[in-house]
Design a protein around this motif. Structure first.
Motif, short mmCIF file in Angstrom:
data_model
loop_
_atom_site.label_atom_id
_atom_site.label_comp_id
_atom_site.label_asym_id
_atom_site.label_seq_id
_atom_site.Cartn_x
_atom_site.Cartn_y
_atom_site.Cartn_z
N LEU A 1 15.29 -4.30 17.66
CA LEU A 1 14.48 -5.25 16.92
C LEU A 1 14.02 -4.65 15.59
N LYS A 2 13.58 -3.40 15.65
CA LYS A 2 13.13 -2.71 14.45
C LYS A 2 14.27 -2.61 13.43
N GLU A 3 15.47 -2.29 13.91
CA GLU A 3 16.62 -2.16 13.01
C GLU A 3 16.99 -3.51 12.40
N GLU A 4 16.89 -4.57 13.18
CA GLU A 4 17.18 -5.91 12.65
C GLU A 4 16.21 -6.29 11.54
N VAL A 5 14.91 -6.00 11.79
CA VAL A 5 13.89 -6.28 10.77
C VAL A 5 14.16 -5.46 9.51
N ARG A 6 14.55 -4.21 9.71
CA ARG A 6 14.83 -3.32 8.58
C ARG A 6 16.00 -3.86 7.75
N GLN A 7 17.03 -4.34 8.43
CA GLN A 7 18.19 -4.88 7.72
C GLN A 7 17.82 -6.15 6.95
N SER B 1 -0.49 9.63 -4.42
CA SER B 1 -1.18 10.90 -4.15
C SER B 1 -2.15 11.22 -5.28
N CYS B 2 -3.15 12.02 -4.94
CA CYS B 2 -4.13 12.44 -5.94
C CYS B 2 -4.69 13.80 -5.53
N ALA B 3 -5.56 14.33 -6.36
CA ALA B 3 -6.16 15.65 -6.10
C ALA B 3 -5.09 16.69 -5.82
N ASN B 4 -4.11 16.74 -6.74
CA ASN B 4 -3.00 17.71 -6.60
C ASN B 4 -2.26 17.55 -5.28
N SER B 5 -2.05 16.29 -4.91
CA SER B 5 -1.29 15.91 -3.70
C SER B 5 -1.98 16.30 -2.40
N ARG B 6 -3.29 16.62 -2.48
CA ARG B 6 -4.02 16.93 -1.25
C ARG B 6 -4.37 15.64 -0.49
N ILE B 7 -4.45 14.55 -1.24
CA ILE B 7 -4.73 13.25 -0.61
C ILE B 7 -3.51 12.36 -0.84
N VAL B 8 -2.96 11.83 0.23
CA VAL B 8 -1.71 11.06 0.15
C VAL B 8 -1.86 9.75 0.89
N CYS B 9 -1.32 8.71 0.29
CA CYS B 9 -1.24 7.40 0.95
C CYS B 9 0.22 6.94 0.88
N SER B 10 0.87 6.91 2.02
CA SER B 10 2.27 6.51 2.04
C SER B 10 2.37 5.00 2.24
N ASN B 11 2.92 4.33 1.23
CA ASN B 11 3.13 2.88 1.31
C ASN B 11 4.62 2.56 1.10
N THR B 12 5.46 3.36 1.73
CA THR B 12 6.88 3.03 1.70
C THR B 12 7.13 1.85 2.64
N LEU B 13 8.22 1.16 2.42
CA LEU B 13 8.55 0.02 3.28
C LEU B 13 8.82 0.48 4.71
N ASP B 14 9.37 1.66 4.84
CA ASP B 14 9.65 2.20 6.17
C ASP B 14 8.37 2.48 6.95
N ARG C 1 5.41 1.08 6.34
CA ARG C 1 4.74 -0.19 6.61
C ARG C 1 5.41 -0.93 7.78
N LEU C 2 6.72 -0.80 7.85
CA LEU C 2 7.44 -1.41 8.99
C LEU C 2 7.01 -0.75 10.29
N GLU C 3 6.88 0.57 10.28
CA GLU C 3 6.46 1.30 11.48
C GLU C 3 5.03 0.93 11.87
N LEU C 4 4.15 0.84 10.89
CA LEU C 4 2.76 0.47 11.16
C LEU C 4 2.67 -0.96 11.72
N SER C 5 3.44 -1.86 11.14
CA SER C 5 3.44 -3.25 11.62
C SER C 5 3.96 -3.32 13.05
N LEU C 6 4.99 -2.54 13.32
CA LEU C 6 5.56 -2.53 14.67
C LEU C 6 4.54 -2.03 15.67
N GLN C 7 3.82 -0.96 15.32
CA GLN C 7 2.80 -0.43 16.22
C GLN C 7 1.65 -1.41 16.41
N GLU C 8 1.28 -2.09 15.33
CA GLU C 8 0.16 -3.04 15.39
C GLU C 8 0.49 -4.23 16.30
#
Length: 226
Positions: free
Chosen positions: A92-98, A192-205, A207-214
């Motif tokens: 299902l995850k792979e289908e959504v990804r495609q 990222s900020c503060a010399n990459s010490r703080i990171v927020c990943s908002n890649t589609l991959d 977000r797909l993983e987070l949505s799947l878990q949710e």
């Protein structure tokens, strides 16, 4: 004295002794027979108890073995179901990804999606300077929306907090997003900020993983009816 007969008297004494001896012998026989019966019953009872105990152990061992076998079959069944569910969810995850990969082929759709992902990350970080890491082929597209993202972010913060807060965005061109889990990243950005010490990943991959878990409980209840 004429009636006294020694032989007759001796005979009577011998008979009396024999009778007493026979009586004693019978008593001894009876006692021996009784003792034999007692010992025999005792031995039989001991053997019976031994046999019963052995069968109890055999039955207990058999019961435990059957329980182990039953438990093993139940566990195997559970593992098989878990494996089947995992494989189905992965498909299902792979289908959504495609489908997502096809969707973002439309540049106007992908551009709007990138803008929303960037602004969402900016709101999470709330830092004056944020660096974006993206796919190498997305650099030019992201450049066209940097100012728009900064302006919309400022408007949102002003509306929600009545405060003036500005963030300056820049693109990291020393490294780019490539792949995750052995698969090429679809798109999106990492902020990222503060010399990459703080990171927020908002890649589609991601977000797909987070949505799947949710939505995993809903997916499970929908796919795997009890």
């Amino acid at each position: 004295m004429a009636d006294f007969n020694p032989q007759e008297r001796v005979k009577k004494m011998v008979n009396a002794i024999k009778a007493e001896a026979n009586e004693k012998a019978e008593q001894i026989k009876d006692m021996a027979a009784q003792q034999f019966r007692i010992e025999k019953n005792k031995l039989l009872n001991q053997q019976k108890e031994k046999i019963i105990e052995e069968y109890k152990k055999k039955i207990e061992s058999y019961t435990i073995e059957k329980r182990i076998q039953r438990s093993s079959k139940i566990n195997q069944s559970r593992l098989s179901k878990m494996q089947a569910r995992f494989e189905l969810i992965q498909r299902l995850k792979e289908e959504v990804r495609q489908k997502m990969a096809k969707l973002i082929q439309d540049q106007s759709v992908y551009k709007e999606l990138l803008k929303n992902l960037i602004i969402q990350g900016m709101i999470k970080l709330l830092e004056p300077r944020i660096e974006l890491t993206c796919l190498e082929q997305d650099v030019q597209l992201i450049r066209t929306i940097l100012v728009e993202c900064q302006e919309e972010f400022t408007i949102i913060i002003k509306r929600e907090t009545t405060k003036d807060f500005k963030t300056t965005l820049s693109i990291n061109q020393s490294q780019y997003l490539t792949e995750k889990g052995g698969k090429p990243i679809l798109g999106g950005v990492v902020l990222s900020c503060a010399n990459s010490r703080i990171v927020c990943s908002n890649t589609l991959d991601d977000r797909l993983e987070l949505s799947l878990q949710e939505f995993l409980p809903d997916i499970r209840s929908g796919l795997f009816k009890k």
